[in-house]
Scaffold this motif. Structure first.
Motif: not given
Length: 299
Positions: A139-143
């Motif tokens: 999720a953090s990579g996508s953000i």
């Protein structure tokens, strides 16, 4: 809210005080562990300095012990990877994901720091963790990807380890993974075949330009994986035919001087194809938000 978005687009200055015409190009470097991402960033930084091109380096790998370059922003300065492992009883990969999650919450401040930098950077190099799936599928990579691409032209450089890609099945795996990154992030992607100082990349050039040559190489794999790889290669043929690639050696510097023009060409693809789609999605989001607000006001 919709008018606010349109107003921002017509302003002489872009987000965070950076003129819209001089927005830096964000370059995410991704690839399998050991493919040479950190070494390539060091080489690119050296070349950019030689060409007097202002650039910015961000390190997103909390587990790296040392690197040859000095990052402008380093995740290790604010997040203690080993402390997270011990406090939350996590393994190495879990600690990296948690570190990225914590770092993503502060990323708005990082954009402000980039905007305040003088002279303004033309390029932002982002070094990602060695475990590729941790960044691309978290999720953090996508953000982080969406956060950057919504404000700056953003591209991916997917590094392929030439020495490990001599085997056609390994190369199919790399092609498949780069394709999945493209569909996951919806950002332009280009392949950098690294470590050309070890062996010639002529065989990969033949594989990418001529499917029949690649198919003959896969025919030698006379078991299930070989047959499966041939089916995958046929499906992915259109993808890698249109994906730009460049051979380089991060260690010796061979071919890295061509990266500057290579990156500019990929950036054009972002401007022509990806930015339009991004703007459509943003406008769609604001329209939905506007309808929601109107319904709430009526209530």
């Amino acid at each position: 809210k919709k008018n606010f978005f349109l107003m921002k687009k017509t302003e002489p200055n872009g987000d965070f005080g950076i003129p819209a015409s001089s927005n830096p190009i964000v370059i995410f470097l991704i690839g399998m562990a050991g493919c040479g991402k950190t070494t390539l960033i060091f080489r690119m930084s050296t070349d950019f300095t030689f060409y007097k091109e202002n650039h910015y380096i961000i390190n997103l790998d909390p587990a790296v012990c040392s690197s040859r370059y000095t990052p402008n922003i380093d995740i290790r300065d604010t997040i203690d990877y080993k402390k997270i492992m011990s406090e939350f009883s996590l393994g190495p990969n879990g600690a990296i994901i948690t570190s990225l999650n914590l770092f993503a919450t502060r990323f708005f401040q990082i954009k402000k720091l980039i905007g305040k930098k003088n002279p303004k950077p033309k390029y932002i190099l982002i070094d990602t963790p060695g475990q590729i799936e941790i960044f691309t599928w978290s999720a953090s990579g996508s953000i982080l990807c969406e956060s950057f691409s919504s404000h700056f032209p953003s591209i991916f450089l997917y590094l392929v380890d030439l020495a490990k890609s001599v085997h056609p099945l390994t190369f199919v795996s790399n092609i498949l993974y780069s394709c999945s990154v493209l569909y996951k992030t919806r950002l332009p992607i280009a392949m950098v075949i690294n470590k050309v100082d070890i062996t010639s990349m002529d065989f990969i050039r033949d594989w990418l330009n001529d499917f029949e040559t690649f198919d003959r190489a896969l025919l030698k794999e006379d078991f299930f994986a070989g047959s499966f790889a041939r089916s995958l290669a046929l499906s992915l043929d259109n993808f890698h035919q249109k994906t730009p690639f460049l051979g380089a050696s991060a260690l010796s510097g061979k071919g890295t001087f061509q990266l500057l023009n290579f990156i500019k060409k990929v950036k054009i693809e972002f401007d022509v194809n990806f930015q339009r789609e991004l703007e459509k999605n943003i406008l769609k989001y604001f329209k939905v938000l506007e309808k929601k607000n109107l319904k709430e006001e009526k209530k």
